[in-house]
Design an enzyme around this catalytic site. Structure first.
Site, PDB file in Angstrom:
ATOM      1  N   LEU A  83       0.828  -1.208   0.000  1.00 56.21           N
ATOM      2  CA  LEU A  83       0.000   0.000   0.000  1.00 56.21           C
ATOM      3  C   LEU A  83       0.866   1.262   0.000  1.00 56.21           C
ATOM      4  CD1 LEU A  83      -2.448  -1.513   2.605  1.00 56.21           C
ATOM      5  CD2 LEU A  83      -3.072  -0.851   0.259  1.00 56.21           C
ATOM      6  N   PRO A  84       0.250   2.414  -0.308  1.00 54.93           N
ATOM      7  CA  PRO A  84       1.060   3.622  -0.467  1.00 54.93           C
ATOM      8  C   PRO A  84       1.790   4.101   0.795  1.00 54.93           C
ATOM      9  CG  PRO A  84      -1.076   3.909  -1.550  1.00 54.93           C
ATOM     10  CD  PRO A  84      -1.143   2.623  -0.772  1.00 54.93           C
ATOM     11  N   THR A 114       6.340   0.590   1.777  1.00 56.79           N
ATOM     12  CA  THR A 114       7.357   1.413   2.440  1.00 56.79           C
ATOM     13  C   THR A 114       6.613   2.410   3.317  1.00 56.79           C
ATOM     14  OG1 THR A 114       8.857   1.230   0.569  1.00 56.79           O
ATOM     15  CG2 THR A 114       9.257   3.031   2.107  1.00 56.79           C
ATOM     16  N   LYS A 189      15.464   0.151   5.112  1.00 56.08           N
ATOM     17  CA  LYS A 189      15.097   0.760   3.822  1.00 56.08           C
ATOM     18  C   LYS A 189      15.348   2.276   3.848  1.00 56.08           C
ATOM     19  CE  LYS A 189      12.302   1.528   0.107  1.00 56.08           C
ATOM     20  NZ  LYS A 189      12.404   1.068  -1.226  1.00 56.08           N
ATOM     21  N   LYS A 264       9.681  10.767  -0.807  1.00 54.76           N
ATOM     22  CA  LYS A 264       8.883  10.044   0.190  1.00 54.76           C
ATOM     23  C   LYS A 264       9.808   9.365   1.221  1.00 54.76           C
ATOM     24  CE  LYS A 264       6.044   5.992   0.952  1.00 54.76           C
ATOM     25  NZ  LYS A 264       5.401   4.785   0.478  1.00 54.76           N
TER      26      LYS A 264
HETATM   27  P1  NAD Z   1       0.690   2.202  -6.467  1.00 48.58           P
HETATM   28  O1  NAD Z   1       0.048   3.514  -6.146  1.00 48.58           O
HETATM   29  O2  NAD Z   1       0.912   1.816  -7.878  1.00 48.58           O
HETATM   30  O3  NAD Z   1      -0.171   1.018  -5.774  1.00 48.58           O
HETATM   31  C1  NAD Z   1      -0.822   1.131  -4.536  1.00 48.58           C
HETATM   32  C2  NAD Z   1      -2.143   0.383  -4.680  1.00 48.58           C
HETATM   33  O4  NAD Z   1      -2.798   0.377  -3.417  1.00 48.58           O
HETATM   34  C3  NAD Z   1      -3.103   1.058  -5.675  1.00 48.58           C
HETATM   35  O5  NAD Z   1      -3.517   0.107  -6.652  1.00 48.58           O
HETATM   36  C4  NAD Z   1      -4.252   1.530  -4.792  1.00 48.58           C
HETATM   37  O6  NAD Z   1      -5.512   1.481  -5.450  1.00 48.58           O
HETATM   38  C5  NAD Z   1      -4.177   0.542  -3.658  1.00 48.58           C
HETATM   39  N1  NAD Z   1      -4.809   1.020  -2.446  1.00 48.58           N
HETATM   40  C6  NAD Z   1      -4.641   2.209  -1.820  1.00 48.58           C
HETATM   41  N2  NAD Z   1      -5.424   2.258  -0.723  1.00 48.58           N
HETATM   42  C7  NAD Z   1      -6.087   1.085  -0.659  1.00 48.58           C
HETATM   43  C8  NAD Z   1      -7.039   0.544   0.235  1.00 48.58           C
HETATM   44  N3  NAD Z   1      -7.461   1.223   1.291  1.00 48.58           N
HETATM   45  N4  NAD Z   1      -7.531  -0.678  -0.029  1.00 48.58           N
HETATM   46  C9  NAD Z   1      -7.106  -1.389  -1.103  1.00 48.58           C
HETATM   47  N5  NAD Z   1      -6.206  -0.932  -2.008  1.00 48.58           N
HETATM   48  C10 NAD Z   1      -5.706   0.296  -1.768  1.00 48.58           C
HETATM   49  O7  NAD Z   1       2.053   2.184  -5.645  1.00 48.58           O
HETATM   50  P2  NAD Z   1       3.315   1.224  -5.873  1.00 48.58           P
HETATM   51  O8  NAD Z   1       4.279   1.884  -6.780  1.00 48.58           O
HETATM   52  O9  NAD Z   1       2.826  -0.153  -6.167  1.00 48.58           O
HETATM   53  O10 NAD Z   1       3.975   1.266  -4.414  1.00 48.58           O
HETATM   54  C11 NAD Z   1       3.449   0.511  -3.334  1.00 48.58           C
HETATM   55  C12 NAD Z   1       4.420   0.611  -2.179  1.00 48.58           C
HETATM   56  O11 NAD Z   1       5.695   0.105  -2.595  1.00 48.58           O
HETATM   57  C13 NAD Z   1       4.657   2.044  -1.687  1.00 48.58           C
HETATM   58  O12 NAD Z   1       4.756   2.017  -0.283  1.00 48.58           O
HETATM   59  C14 NAD Z   1       5.979   2.412  -2.331  1.00 48.58           C
HETATM   60  O13 NAD Z   1       6.685   3.391  -1.598  1.00 48.58           O
HETATM   61  C15 NAD Z   1       6.697   1.080  -2.334  1.00 48.58           C
HETATM   62  N6  NAD Z   1       7.756   0.945  -3.366  1.00 48.58           N
HETATM   63  C16 NAD Z   1       7.499   1.298  -4.657  1.00 48.58           C
HETATM   64  C17 NAD Z   1       8.521   1.154  -5.606  1.00 48.58           C
HETATM   65  C18 NAD Z   1       8.283   1.533  -7.053  1.00 48.58           C
HETATM   66  O14 NAD Z   1       9.270   1.566  -7.821  1.00 48.58           O
HETATM   67  N7  NAD Z   1       7.040   1.797  -7.485  1.00 48.58           N
HETATM   68  C19 NAD Z   1       9.777   0.659  -5.245  1.00 48.58           C
HETATM   69  C20 NAD Z   1       9.977   0.270  -3.923  1.00 48.58           C
HETATM   70  C21 NAD Z   1       8.960   0.420  -2.985  1.00 48.58           C
END
Ligand code: NAD
Length: 314
Positions: A83-84, A114, A189, A264
């Site tokens: 999740l975000p 994260t 991290k 972030k």
């Molecule tokens: P994203 O925004 O693509 O995905 C998050 C998902 O969570 C979305 O599909 C959203 O609809 C869903 N969501 C939000 N609130 C919700 C709820 N209450 N119930 C159900 N679903 C819900 O983000 P991401 O890029 O997949 O990143 C996710 C996590 O991974 C973050 O914490 C980010 O910091 C971490 N991260 C991302 C990357 C990257 O390169 N994208 C790399 C390392 C870590």
């Protein structure tokens, strides 16, 4: 892993392994491909996301749609969340109709989002009160690593919880490191990414100064890459075009790792610093510079694009 009643299945490599029912919440850029890799390994994966398209993509890959967090939690042996931010994680685990209210005793919980260290520890101890082993397991490796199943997982939690989570993390990642107790995955991290943010600014400042002094970028690279200035930001992710063809600088700073994501993580490091009473003045300065860069339109650029901000133009 809790004993599973889900039986055996033939996994992607043709082996029959014990399979689990895995609930996956948060099927975005990272969670989507991670969940698909669990399906490919032969597990039954129930998915939930607020975005219908994200759930459909999992269903097309062989997963199943869960009607609600409560339904998913009640059916799963293992739950993974991606999740975000901390507020989403606290709500999904501790909120009304959430995981802790509905999952069975003994359900293994893996949060790969994260988030801030404090939230990770609060949710983990609430899970422990319900006899649900939990690990915080944030990742590095980006969408490419999530798709290829080559993520690095930094894991916080008890030895027993880590051992239970390991077979599932092995499917989604390549390097799995146990960093200590609850919250230590998140701590690892943000400490790592604070080094990265600071070192990228340091390397970028050096290239900007070299330009002003009439020192060719390639010359600086050749010298510093074998001298005491050597670091990952220079030799694996060089922020100026030319010396390292694979770095985002050679493709107009398309990410890669977006500046908004770096910001972030730097903000999380600052929150943790104030909460823990640590002095991280360069981390604070890095957070301020990335805020300025993002506010000036750099948020969707690769984080190495900060070199142009420091130079004073795009
Ligand atoms: P994203 O925004 O693509 O995905 C998050 C998902 O969570 C979305 O599909 C959203 O609809 C869903 N969501 C939000 N609130 C919700 C709820 N209450 N119930 C159900 N679903 C819900 O983000 P991401 O890029 O997949 O990143 C996710 C996590 O991974 C973050 O914490 C980010 O910091 C971490 N991260 C991302 C990357 C990257 O390169 N994208 C790399 C390392 C870590």
């Amino acid at each position: 892993m809790r004993p599973t009643d889900s039986g055996t299945r033939r996994n992607a490599s043709g082996r029959n392994d014990m399979t689990s029912t895995i609930g996956f919440i948060g099927l975005g850029n990272m969670g989507g491909p991670m969940a698909v890799n669990l399906v490919k390994a032969g597990h039954r994966v129930l998915g939930f996301d607020l975005a219908e398209t994200a759930v459909s993509a999992l269903v097309e890959a062989g997963g199943e749609k869960a009607g609600s967090v409560a339904d998913l939690a009640a059916a799963a042996d293992v739950i993974v969340t991606m999740l975000p931010a901390g507020k989403h994680v606290r709500q999904i685990y501790q909120g009304e109709g959430g995981i802790l209210e509905n999952a069975k005793t003994g359900t293994l919980l893996i949060d790969s989002s994260t988030i801030d260290v404090d939230s990770a520890r609060v949710v983990s101890s609430a899970a422990a009160e319900k006899d649900m082993p939990m690990v915080d397991a944030p990742v590095s490796g980006g969408v490419g690593g999530a798709t290829a199943g080559t993520l690095t997982f930094m894991v916080g939690g008890s030895e027993a919880a880590f051992a239970s989570a390991r077979p599932f993390l092995d499917i989604m990642g390549k390097t799995i490191v146990h960093a200590g107790g609850a919250g230590n995955g998140q701590a690892a991290k943000i400490c790592n990414n604070m080094i990265l943010g600071i070192s990228m600014i340091a390397v970028s400042e050096a290239f900007v100064l070299a330009e002003k002094l009439g020192l060719d970028a390639q010359k600086l690279y050749d010298i510093s890459s074998t001298a005491s200035g050597q670091c990952w930001s220079l030799t694996s992710y060089c922020p100026v075009p030319g010396p390292l063809p694979s770095s985002p600088a050679n493709r107009d700073y398309q990410p890669g790792f977006a500046a908004a994501m770096m910001l972030k993580d730097l903000k999380l490091a600052q929150e943790a610093s104030s909460s823990a009473g640590a002095a991280t003045p360069l981390g604070a300065e890095a957070a301020a510079l990335y805020t300025l860069f993002c506010n000036s339109g750099g948020d969707a650029k690769d984080f190495s694009g900060i070199v142009n901000f420091l130079r004073g133009h795009d």
